[in-house]
Design an enzyme around this catalytic site. Structure first.
Site, mmCIF file in Angstrom:
data_model
loop_
_atom_site.group_PDB
_atom_site.id
_atom_site.type_symbol
_atom_site.label_atom_id
_atom_site.label_comp_id
_atom_site.label_asym_id
_atom_site.label_seq_id
_atom_site.Cartn_x
_atom_site.Cartn_y
_atom_site.Cartn_z
ATOM 1 N N TYR A 134 0.802 -1.225 0.000
ATOM 2 C CA TYR A 134 0.000 0.000 0.000
ATOM 3 C C TYR A 134 0.836 1.277 0.000
ATOM 4 C CZ TYR A 134 -4.515 -2.260 0.271
ATOM 5 O OH TYR A 134 -5.636 -2.987 -0.036
ATOM 6 N N GLU A 219 -5.835 -29.206 10.036
ATOM 7 C CA GLU A 219 -5.917 -28.486 8.764
ATOM 8 C C GLU A 219 -6.914 -27.334 8.805
ATOM 9 O OE1 GLU A 219 -7.277 -29.171 4.095
ATOM 10 O OE2 GLU A 219 -7.067 -30.907 5.426
ATOM 11 N N ASP A 272 -7.727 -33.526 6.041
ATOM 12 C CA ASP A 272 -8.686 -34.205 5.179
ATOM 13 C C ASP A 272 -7.956 -35.286 4.399
ATOM 14 O OD1 ASP A 272 -10.818 -32.624 5.945
ATOM 15 O OD2 ASP A 272 -10.627 -31.241 4.267
#
Length: 391
Positions: A134, A219, A272
């Protein structure tokens, strides 16, 4: 002395089996790794050396160039059991030329970034990558440009980003049996009922105290919150749970490594059962190609895969209605994982990947709720930890 549960003994047995791995992992960094002990004057001098080379080229009527190591080239990566994916000392490089239309803008942005870093180190000011973007959004174009240039500069100078006065924004959370003091003196006391954000300066935390028997890396934030709701950290055994909310940021990886170095307790991953989850676990354990130049600070090769395993589909008789077919993208990612150098060193992992490849199915951790809402914390994790169901 309190009595030890079967889970405690199982975890202590694992710890005993990996004393050698602990000693190897905590060994001194390779000479090619990044130094965290550089003074401000040394950092300034490293930047000045780059600028002096540019000036010398101009004085000789030569177009200045910057030489960068190829961070994304697998040919520059070597795998070591005690480190993970590590950049080789003599790797291939690429040039950013100031006289080439395709790279002149990038060359200018590198000099601009070096100037920003120089001023920050000189004035003892810190900024996030977002802050830097920025300062001139038009010039940089997008955040990814800033991120890549900063990583390239860190790799080129062999100086960690924190030492360059660049902060990383943390997105991870931690909870459990843990307390510590942050760099500014703030006392943090993690509990099993509330979460604490991963510190923005992991290297600066001190007085780290815990009675945890193990660390569990999770996760997804949803699973992390589920375990908090079930008071998992105290019901079974004192523990620490941490999540990077998907692909982990640098601070979360640094904290996992610091916990491992400090606590020396078994560390597990709960992901997962899909290619994406396995890759995230691999980042914690072995690192990534693009950040291999910081491997010694970020990886924990002793991490064990606790679940969800593809073999759990059949072992637990998970209903087929909650399993998900692999997409073409999943299959491509799976093939890529199977070709990774560390898979050959992990026969149990290789077998799990083959099960997934054959079944062409995947599953999220939430699939276990098909048995009961608290099956994960009440049955799955206690059984895994007690009877050694990790690989």
């Amino acid at each position: 002395m309190a009595c030890l549960t079967e889970t405690d003994w199982s975890l202590f047995t694992l710890l005993d089996q990996h004393q050698l791995a602990l000693r190897e992992t905590s060994a001194k960094p390779h000479a090619a790794s990044l130094s965290c002990e550089m003074s401000s004057s040394e950092v300034l001098r490293a930047i000045e050396n780059v600028i002096e080379d540019v000036i010398m080229s101009l004085s000789r009527n030569k177009a200045p160039i910057l030489i960068l190591r190829n961070r994304s080239d697998w040919g520059n990566i070597q795998f070591k059991d005690a480190v993970g994916l590590q950049m080789v000392p003599n790797c291939t490089t690429r040039k950013i030329r100031s006289d080439c239309p395709k790279s002149a803008t990038k060359f200018a942005l590198f000099l601009k970034m070096l100037s920003i870093i120089y001023k920050m180190v000189q004035t003892n000011v810190y900024a996030t990558k977002r802050d830097i973007f920025y300062t001139d959004t038009v010039c940089f174009g997008n955040q990814r440009v800033v991120d890549n240039i900063i990583n390239d500069i860190s790799c080129m100078l062999k100086i960690p980003r924190r030492t360059l006065h660049i902060l990383s924004t943390s997105k991870g959370c931690i909870a459990g049996n843990l307390s510590y003091i942050e760099e500014d003196g703030t006392k943090v006391n993690c509990t099993c009922s509330t979460t604490a954000p991963v510190p923005s300066n992991v290297e600066g935390i001190r007085n780290l105290i815990t009675d945890a028997k193990f660390i569990l890396i999770i996760e997804k934030d949803a699973t992390f919150q589920r375990l908090l709701d079930d008071n998992f950290c105290t019901k079974m055994s004192p523990s620490i749970i941490i999540t990077g909310k998907g692909v982990p940021d640098i601070n979360t990886r640094l904290l996992v490594r610091k916990l491992w170095d400090t606590c020396r307790i078994p560390t597990f991953a709960l992901m997962d059962a899909d290619p994406h989850g396995i890759e995230i676990m691999s980042i914690y354990k072995y690192g990534s190609v693009s950040m291999s130049f910081e491997a010694h600070r970020l990886t924990v090769p002793a991490i064990r895969w606790l679940g969800l395993l593809p073999s759990d589909f059949y072992r637990l008789n998970i209903p087929k209605c909650v399993l998900i077919p692999l997409t073409k993208q999943d299959q491509t990612k799976l093939a890529s994982l199977q070709a990774r150098p560390y898979i050959a060193r992990q026969p149990a992992w290789k077998k799990e990947l083959e099960i997934m490849e054959t079944s062409k199915m995947k599953a999220e951790i939430q699939a276990l709720t098909s048995f009961s809402t608290d099956y994960l914390s009440r049955v799955y994790l206690p059984n895994k930890l007690q009877f050694g169901g990790w690989i």
